[in-house]
Design a protein around this motif. Structure first.
Motif, PDB file in Angstrom:
ATOM      1  N   ALA A 122      18.766  46.296   9.096  1.00 27.20           N
ATOM      2  CA  ALA A 122      18.756  45.952  10.525  1.00 27.20           C
ATOM      3  C   ALA A 122      17.512  46.513  11.213  1.00 27.20           C
ATOM      4  CB  ALA A 122      20.011  46.478  11.199  1.00 27.20           C
ATOM      5  N   ALA A 123      17.104  47.709  10.820  1.00 24.18           N
ATOM      6  CA  ALA A 123      15.886  48.295  11.400  1.00 24.18           C
ATOM      7  C   ALA A 123      14.657  47.477  10.994  1.00 24.18           C
ATOM      8  CB  ALA A 123      15.734  49.745  10.944  1.00 24.18           C
ATOM      9  N   LEU A 173      26.012  51.523   3.548  1.00 24.73           N
ATOM     10  CA  LEU A 173      25.903  51.621   5.007  1.00 24.73           C
ATOM     11  C   LEU A 173      24.474  51.962   5.414  1.00 24.73           C
ATOM     12  CD1 LEU A 173      27.281  51.507   7.730  1.00 24.73           C
ATOM     13  CD2 LEU A 173      27.832  53.917   7.475  1.00 24.73           C
ATOM     14  N   ARG A 174      23.862  52.873   4.705  1.00 18.16           N
ATOM     15  CA  ARG A 174      22.466  53.219   4.993  1.00 18.16           C
ATOM     16  C   ARG A 174      21.540  52.043   4.703  1.00 18.16           C
ATOM     17  NH1 ARG A 174      22.013  59.438   2.773  1.00 18.16           N
ATOM     18  NH2 ARG A 174      23.669  60.257   4.110  1.00 18.16           N
ATOM     19  N   ALA A 216      20.805  43.103   5.198  1.00 15.90           N
ATOM     20  CA  ALA A 216      21.751  43.940   5.935  1.00 15.90           C
ATOM     21  C   ALA A 216      23.167  43.384   5.800  1.00 15.90           C
ATOM     22  CB  ALA A 216      21.351  44.028   7.407  1.00 15.90           C
ATOM     23  N   TYR A 265      29.780  47.348   1.808  1.00 15.97           N
ATOM     24  CA  TYR A 265      30.327  48.566   2.405  1.00 15.97           C
ATOM     25  C   TYR A 265      31.815  48.432   2.731  1.00 15.97           C
ATOM     26  CZ  TYR A 265      31.273  52.170   5.860  1.00 15.97           C
ATOM     27  OH  TYR A 265      31.832  53.211   6.548  1.00 15.97           O
ATOM     28  N   ILE A 285      21.827  49.636   7.621  1.00 14.52           N
ATOM     29  CA  ILE A 285      21.090  50.151   8.781  1.00 14.52           C
ATOM     30  C   ILE A 285      19.592  49.958   8.581  1.00 14.52           C
ATOM     31  CG2 ILE A 285      20.502  52.257  10.050  1.00 14.52           C
ATOM     32  CD1 ILE A 285      23.436  53.150   9.523  1.00 14.52           C
ATOM     33  N   ALA A 286      19.106  50.231   7.377  1.00 14.03           N
ATOM     34  CA  ALA A 286      17.685  50.040   7.086  1.00 14.03           C
ATOM     35  C   ALA A 286      17.297  48.565   7.179  1.00 14.03           C
ATOM     36  CB  ALA A 286      17.342  50.596   5.706  1.00 14.03           C
ATOM     37  N   ALA A 319      26.353  45.295   4.231  1.00 15.63           N
ATOM     38  CA  ALA A 319      27.565  45.450   5.040  1.00 15.63           C
ATOM     39  C   ALA A 319      28.768  44.866   4.306  1.00 15.63           C
ATOM     40  CB  ALA A 319      27.383  44.781   6.391  1.00 15.63           C
TER      41      ALA A 319
END
Length: 80
Positions: free
Chosen positions: A21-22, A14-15, A55, A62, A18-19, A59
């Motif tokens: 996507a960032a 999950l992290r 990402a 995840y 997020i990274a 996902a």
């Protein structure tokens, strides 16, 4: 973004998502991987797509991990 590699090594999907996507957002605005700041520059779009794919992979990893404790609990209840 070296943090993505760390999240892969430590099994934190999950992290990692997020990274990724960032990273895609930062690349989209030209903050990283671009010679100038601007929106959706041709020189940085390959990085946007790459970060989005990373990402998506995180996902995808995840979702089964999230459901794994529930599946184990259901198996335990079925055996009892």
């Amino acid at each position: 973004m070296g943090g993505i590699a760390i999240f892969a090594i430590t099994d934190k999907p999950l992290r990692g998502a997020i990274a990724g996507a960032a990273g895609a957002a930062l690349s989209l605005f030209g903050i990283i991987h671009s010679p100038t700041v601007g929106f959706a520059l041709d020189s940085s779009m390959q990085f946007v797509y790459s970060y989005l794919m990373v990402a998506a992979i995180f996902a995808d990893k995840y979702m089964p991990d999230k459901n794994a404790p529930l599946a184990k609990l259901q198996e335990k209840d079925a055996k009892a």
